[in-house]
Design a protein around this motif. Sequence first.
Motif, mmCIF file in Angstrom:
data_model
loop_
_atom_site.group_PDB
_atom_site.id
_atom_site.type_symbol
_atom_site.label_atom_id
_atom_site.label_comp_id
_atom_site.label_asym_id
_atom_site.label_seq_id
_atom_site.Cartn_x
_atom_site.Cartn_y
_atom_site.Cartn_z
ATOM 1 N N GLN A 43 -4.911 6.295 -1.440
ATOM 2 C CA GLN A 43 -4.072 5.108 -1.282
ATOM 3 C C GLN A 43 -4.121 4.277 -2.562
ATOM 4 N N LYS A 44 -3.003 3.624 -2.846
ATOM 5 C CA LYS A 44 -2.903 2.747 -4.007
ATOM 6 C C LYS A 44 -2.242 1.449 -3.565
ATOM 7 N N MET A 45 -2.726 0.325 -4.103
ATOM 8 C CA MET A 45 -2.221 -0.973 -3.682
ATOM 9 C C MET A 45 -1.786 -1.802 -4.894
ATOM 10 N N GLN A 46 -0.637 -2.465 -4.756
ATOM 11 C CA GLN A 46 -0.171 -3.432 -5.747
ATOM 12 C C GLN A 46 -0.095 -4.805 -5.078
ATOM 13 N N VAL A 47 -0.703 -5.791 -5.726
ATOM 14 C CA VAL A 47 -0.812 -7.134 -5.157
ATOM 15 C C VAL A 47 0.381 -7.982 -5.594
ATOM 16 N N VAL A 48 0.935 -8.723 -4.630
ATOM 17 C CA VAL A 48 2.084 -9.602 -4.875
ATOM 18 C C VAL A 48 1.703 -11.020 -4.471
ATOM 19 N N ASP A 49 1.993 -11.981 -5.363
ATOM 20 C CA ASP A 49 1.720 -13.394 -5.098
ATOM 21 C C ASP A 49 2.929 -14.016 -4.414
ATOM 22 N N VAL A 96 0.843 -1.195 0.000
ATOM 23 C CA VAL A 96 0.000 0.000 0.000
ATOM 24 C C VAL A 96 0.883 1.252 0.000
ATOM 25 N N PHE A 97 0.536 2.189 -0.879
ATOM 26 C CA PHE A 97 1.222 3.480 -0.961
ATOM 27 C C PHE A 97 0.213 4.580 -0.582
ATOM 28 N N PHE A 98 0.649 5.504 0.272
ATOM 29 C CA PHE A 98 -0.188 6.626 0.697
ATOM 30 C C PHE A 98 0.375 7.903 0.078
#
Length: 256
Positions: free
Chosen positions: A53-59, A31-33
């Motif tokens: 906020q922006k989120m990038q999902v990691v497996d 998560v980036f604020f």
Amino acid sequence: MLISYLVPVVLVLMLIAASIRILPEYKRGVVFFLGRFQAVKGPGLFIIIPGIQKMQVVDLRVITMDVPEQDVISQDNVTVKVNAVLYFRVVDPERAIIQVEHYVNATSQLAQTTLRSVLGKHDLDEMLSERDRLNDDIQEIIDASAESWGIKVANVEIKHVDLDDSMIRAIARQAEAERERRAKVIHAEGELQASKKLLEAANVMSGNPMALQLRYLQTMSDMSNKNASTIVVPLPIDLLDAFKSMTGAVGDKGNQ
């Protein structure tokens, strides 16, 4: 009047629905604020504020990557085509997103260059016979380089080492020559062992004349058992000794 209250409620519900995120056990959200790293969230239910906020999902699961076929020139100047399979996973989602762009592509490029550089330092025979050691060397190099990206390389396996038809024929001729060399060495070792045994038998027989007599009779018996037209006339061993003594006496007179 009711519509004036209904519109804000609908907007609030839509905002809440857009903010809710659910991640399974094997995924994490970075998560980036306002553009700055804030936290790694998941798994489970949490809220992300849209626009802020922006989120990038990691497996986090193990990724199986097929390393494309590479043209490798071995240390003995043999051109081969080699491909492999790479197993890795993300252990630090923060570094995997922040430290490198497209960590999967970066790991693939790193695996290809490492495969060429490591195999180029070895002979063709080592590529074919010592794959386990080469797999360990490649895995250690890739793991050390990808550690700063938050990636752990679990294993590397070389799948195929393809040779030209001319090189296959040359290897076949080499193997045939090696088998012939081993056959000659084994035959020579057998002759050496047989000569040692014959020498031991001769020493035993020379110390006991009766042993030589028994061996002579055994040879005569073996020859008589065969269906042959050869006529064998046995002579006593003592008669041969008499001939030897007579020959020695004549030689002494000649010297006088």
